[in-house]
Design a protein around this motif. Structure first.
Motif, PDB file in Angstrom:
ATOM      1  N   ASP A  28      65.113  56.937  39.136  1.00 54.74           N
ATOM      2  CA  ASP A  28      64.492  58.203  38.739  1.00 54.74           C
ATOM      3  C   ASP A  28      63.026  58.258  39.114  1.00 54.74           C
ATOM      4  O   ASP A  28      62.515  59.285  39.558  1.00 54.74           O
ATOM      5  N   PHE A  29      62.319  57.151  38.926  1.00 53.98           N
ATOM      6  CA  PHE A  29      60.891  57.086  39.227  1.00 53.98           C
ATOM      7  C   PHE A  29      60.462  55.621  39.337  1.00 53.98           C
ATOM      8  O   PHE A  29      61.203  54.717  38.958  1.00 53.98           O
ATOM      9  N   CYS A  30      59.269  55.433  39.870  1.00 53.23           N
ATOM     10  CA  CYS A  30      58.682  54.088  39.993  1.00 53.23           C
ATOM     11  C   CYS A  30      57.207  54.223  39.664  1.00 53.23           C
ATOM     12  O   CYS A  30      56.354  54.257  40.562  1.00 53.23           O
ATOM     13  N   VAL A  31      56.888  54.332  38.388  1.00 50.24           N
ATOM     14  CA  VAL A  31      55.496  54.484  37.960  1.00 50.24           C
ATOM     15  C   VAL A  31      54.703  53.247  38.374  1.00 50.24           C
ATOM     16  O   VAL A  31      55.132  52.115  38.160  1.00 50.24           O
ATOM     17  N   ALA A  32      53.550  53.475  38.998  1.00 53.71           N
ATOM     18  CA  ALA A  32      52.768  52.372  39.547  1.00 53.71           C
ATOM     19  C   ALA A  32      52.261  51.431  38.463  1.00 53.71           C
ATOM     20  O   ALA A  32      51.685  51.864  37.469  1.00 53.71           O
ATOM     21  N   ASP A  33      52.484  50.142  38.675  1.00 57.03           N
ATOM     22  CA  ASP A  33      51.918  49.106  37.815  1.00 57.03           C
ATOM     23  C   ASP A  33      50.628  48.637  38.475  1.00 57.03           C
ATOM     24  O   ASP A  33      50.630  47.774  39.365  1.00 57.03           O
ATOM     25  N   THR A  34      49.506  49.214  38.058  1.00 56.34           N
ATOM     26  CA  THR A  34      48.227  48.926  38.705  1.00 56.34           C
ATOM     27  C   THR A  34      47.719  47.517  38.423  1.00 56.34           C
ATOM     28  O   THR A  34      46.782  47.055  39.079  1.00 56.34           O
ATOM     29  N   ASN A  35      48.325  46.839  37.480  1.00 62.65           N
ATOM     30  CA  ASN A  35      47.907  45.471  37.156  1.00 62.65           C
ATOM     31  C   ASN A  35      48.710  44.403  37.900  1.00 62.65           C
ATOM     32  O   ASN A  35      48.412  43.225  37.804  1.00 62.65           O
ATOM     33  N   SER A  36      49.724  44.841  38.633  1.00 59.36           N
ATOM     34  CA  SER A  36      50.583  43.889  39.328  1.00 59.36           C
ATOM     35  C   SER A  36      49.906  43.373  40.597  1.00 59.36           C
ATOM     36  O   SER A  36      49.232  44.115  41.304  1.00 59.36           O
ATOM     37  N   SER A  37      50.081  42.086  40.878  1.00 52.65           N
ATOM     38  CA  SER A  37      49.546  41.486  42.107  1.00 52.65           C
ATOM     39  C   SER A  37      50.570  41.495  43.234  1.00 52.65           C
ATOM     40  O   SER A  37      50.296  41.010  44.330  1.00 52.65           O
ATOM     41  N   THR A  38      51.745  42.041  42.975  1.00 53.89           N
ATOM     42  CA  THR A  38      52.790  42.108  43.994  1.00 53.89           C
ATOM     43  C   THR A  38      52.350  43.027  45.118  1.00 53.89           C
ATOM     44  O   THR A  38      51.865  44.135  44.881  1.00 53.89           O
ATOM     45  N   ARG A  39      52.528  42.601  46.378  1.00 52.27           N
ATOM     46  CA  ARG A  39      52.127  43.380  47.530  1.00 52.27           C
ATOM     47  C   ARG A  39      53.357  44.015  48.174  1.00 52.27           C
ATOM     48  O   ARG A  39      54.224  43.313  48.709  1.00 52.27           O
ATOM     49  N   VAL A  40      53.449  45.322  48.087  1.00 49.92           N
ATOM     50  CA  VAL A  40      54.538  46.067  48.705  1.00 49.92           C
ATOM     51  C   VAL A  40      53.918  47.279  49.397  1.00 49.92           C
ATOM     52  O   VAL A  40      52.735  47.537  49.289  1.00 49.92           O
ATOM     53  N   ASN A  41      54.760  48.041  50.128  1.00 50.59           N
ATOM     54  CA  ASN A  41      54.270  49.253  50.787  1.00 50.59           C
ATOM     55  C   ASN A  41      54.222  50.365  49.759  1.00 50.59           C
ATOM     56  O   ASN A  41      55.075  51.244  49.695  1.00 50.59           O
ATOM     57  N   GLY A  42      53.186  50.335  48.951  1.00 47.39           N
ATOM     58  CA  GLY A  42      53.059  51.197  47.788  1.00 47.39           C
ATOM     59  C   GLY A  42      52.603  50.326  46.635  1.00 47.39           C
ATOM     60  O   GLY A  42      51.864  49.369  46.834  1.00 47.39           O
ATOM     61  N   LEU A  43      53.057  50.622  45.442  1.00 48.52           N
ATOM     62  CA  LEU A  43      52.696  49.829  44.274  1.00 48.52           C
ATOM     63  C   LEU A  43      53.957  49.420  43.530  1.00 48.52           C
ATOM     64  O   LEU A  43      54.960  50.135  43.537  1.00 48.52           O
ATOM     65  N   ALA A  44      53.904  48.253  42.901  1.00 48.96           N
ATOM     66  CA  ALA A  44      55.048  47.770  42.129  1.00 48.96           C
ATOM     67  C   ALA A  44      55.326  48.700  40.952  1.00 48.96           C
ATOM     68  O   ALA A  44      54.446  49.436  40.492  1.00 48.96           O
ATOM     69  N   CYS A  45      56.561  48.663  40.453  1.00 49.33           N
ATOM     70  CA  CYS A  45      56.979  49.573  39.390  1.00 49.33           C
ATOM     71  C   CYS A  45      56.763  48.973  38.000  1.00 49.33           C
ATOM     72  O   CYS A  45      57.000  47.784  37.787  1.00 49.33           O
ATOM     73  N   LEU A  46      56.349  49.826  37.102  1.00 48.07           N
ATOM     74  CA  LEU A  46      56.347  49.460  35.689  1.00 48.07           C
ATOM     75  C   LEU A  46      57.776  49.385  35.169  1.00 48.07           C
ATOM     76  O   LEU A  46      58.687  50.036  35.707  1.00 48.07           O
ATOM     77  N   ASP A  47      57.962  48.633  34.119  1.00 48.00           N
ATOM     78  CA  ASP A  47      59.239  48.658  33.397  1.00 48.00           C
ATOM     79  C   ASP A  47      59.479  50.084  32.909  1.00 48.00           C
ATOM     80  O   ASP A  47      58.630  50.656  32.214  1.00 48.00           O
ATOM     81  N   PRO A  48      60.589  50.709  33.275  1.00 47.80           N
ATOM     82  CA  PRO A  48      60.850  52.094  32.863  1.00 47.80           C
ATOM     83  C   PRO A  48      60.745  52.313  31.363  1.00 47.80           C
ATOM     84  O   PRO A  48      60.371  53.412  30.915  1.00 47.80           O
ATOM     85  N   ASN A  49      61.035  51.291  30.572  1.00 43.76           N
ATOM     86  CA  ASN A  49      60.972  51.438  29.120  1.00 43.76           C
ATOM     87  C   ASN A  49      59.541  51.571  28.596  1.00 43.76           C
ATOM     88  O   ASN A  49      59.335  51.992  27.459  1.00 43.76           O
ATOM     89  N   SER A  50      58.554  51.215  29.430  1.00 41.90           N
ATOM     90  CA  SER A  50      57.161  51.325  29.000  1.00 41.90           C
ATOM     91  C   SER A  50      56.485  52.591  29.543  1.00 41.90           C
ATOM     92  O   SER A  50      55.307  52.832  29.285  1.00 41.90           O
ATOM     93  N   VAL A  51      57.224  53.382  30.275  1.00 45.29           N
ATOM     94  CA  VAL A  51      56.663  54.590  30.881  1.00 45.29           C
ATOM     95  C   VAL A  51      56.433  55.669  29.829  1.00 45.29           C
ATOM     96  O   VAL A  51      57.283  55.900  28.953  1.00 45.29           O
ATOM     97  N   GLN A  52      55.279  56.329  29.909  1.00 46.12           N
ATOM     98  CA  GLN A  52      54.916  57.395  28.979  1.00 46.12           C
ATOM     99  C   GLN A  52      54.607  58.677  29.764  1.00 46.12           C
ATOM    100  O   GLN A  52      54.414  58.654  30.977  1.00 46.12           O
ATOM    101  N   ALA A  53      54.524  59.790  29.035  1.00 51.29           N
ATOM    102  CA  ALA A  53      54.236  61.083  29.667  1.00 51.29           C
ATOM    103  C   ALA A  53      52.920  61.069  30.428  1.00 51.29           C
ATOM    104  O   ALA A  53      52.796  61.707  31.493  1.00 51.29           O
ATOM    105  N   ASN A  54      51.918  60.351  29.916  1.00 53.34           N
ATOM    106  CA  ASN A  54      50.608  60.326  30.566  1.00 53.34           C
ATOM    107  C   ASN A  54      50.629  59.688  31.950  1.00 53.34           C
ATOM    108  O   ASN A  54      49.698  59.894  32.739  1.00 53.34           O
ATOM    109  N   HIS A  55      51.671  58.918  32.249  1.00 50.12           N
ATOM    110  CA  HIS A  55      51.789  58.357  33.591  1.00 50.12           C
ATOM    111  C   HIS A  55      52.057  59.446  34.635  1.00 50.12           C
ATOM    112  O   HIS A  55      51.870  59.214  35.843  1.00 50.12           O
TER     113      HIS A  55
END
Length: 215
Positions: A28-55
């Motif tokens: 459904d979505f891949c909210v950016a985990d700005t604290n992740s050190s994983t290097r991908v073409n984009g940003l790593a995903c937050l755990d969907p269960n921690s996603v909030q409306a403000n994201h």
């Protein structure tokens, strides 16, 4: 034999294009985990269960930006940096404010086509096609007008009215990037050498030195 070879070539090209295209979304979505050190073409995903409306939320695009600068313009970008929920979705947004005679200088977006809509004012806009034609395509836009700047092509806007102007730009990337031509050429770090710039622009080195001093 020739027909079979041609068929195989066409099949190879088709498969190559299919592989090169963006894959369909697998979630459904891949909210950016700005604290992740994983290097991908984009940003790593937050755990969907921690996603909030403000994201998925940004506030303030209705506010007039301060255009008190040498260019007389200000861009307010809404990309994945401002809205983590844009990660992997391939879109972003910007508001551009212009003082009277303000300019958004020649620049390009390496990763996005831009569709540009005037909300208030009168803007002279244009873009330049690639070598060898370098054709300049321009238009004067009024309130409600829409214009497209193709991906990777240098483009600009100038307020040709007597009052301030506002536009909204939609871009086909979560992180379109921007390369301002003058900054890139004359403000690189370290600087491009004088002899290279003088040869490229066919002007004296003293002129180059004066231009570099401004950046």
């Amino acid at each position: 034999m020739a027909k079979n070879t041609l068929l195989l070539c066409l099949l190879a090209i088709t498969c190559t294009l299919a592989i090169a295209s963006d894959p369909g979304s697998l979630q459904d979505f891949c909210v950016a985990d700005t604290n992740s050190s994983t290097r991908v073409n984009g940003l790593a995903c937050l755990d969907p269960n921690s996603v909030q409306a403000n994201h998925f939320y940004f506030s303030g695009l209705h506010l007039t930006a301060n255009t008190s600068n040498p260019l007389g313009s200000r861009v307010t970008l809404v990309s994945v940096t401002q809205v983590p929920g844009l990660n992997t979705l391939g879109i972003s947004l910007a508001r551009i404010d212009y003082a009277a005679s303000g300019v958004n200088p020649p620049h390009l977006h390496p990763r996005a086509t831009e569709i540009f809509t005037v909300l208030e004012g009168t803007l002279f806009v244009g873009f330049v096609t690639s070598n060898p034609e370098n054709r300049l395509i321009t238009k004067v836009l009024y309130k409600g007008d829409v214009f497209v700047f193709p991906v990777g092509l240098p483009h600009f806007q100038k307020n040709v009215g007597n009052v301030s102007a506002v536009a909204i730009a939609a871009l086909s990337s979560q992180n379109p990037g921007v390369i301002t031509i003058a900054n890139a050429v004359f403000g690189s770090n370290p600087s491009i050498t004088d002899d290279v710039l003088a040869k490229a622009f066919q002007i004296d080195k003293t002129v180059i030195d004066k231009l570099l001093a401004n950046f």
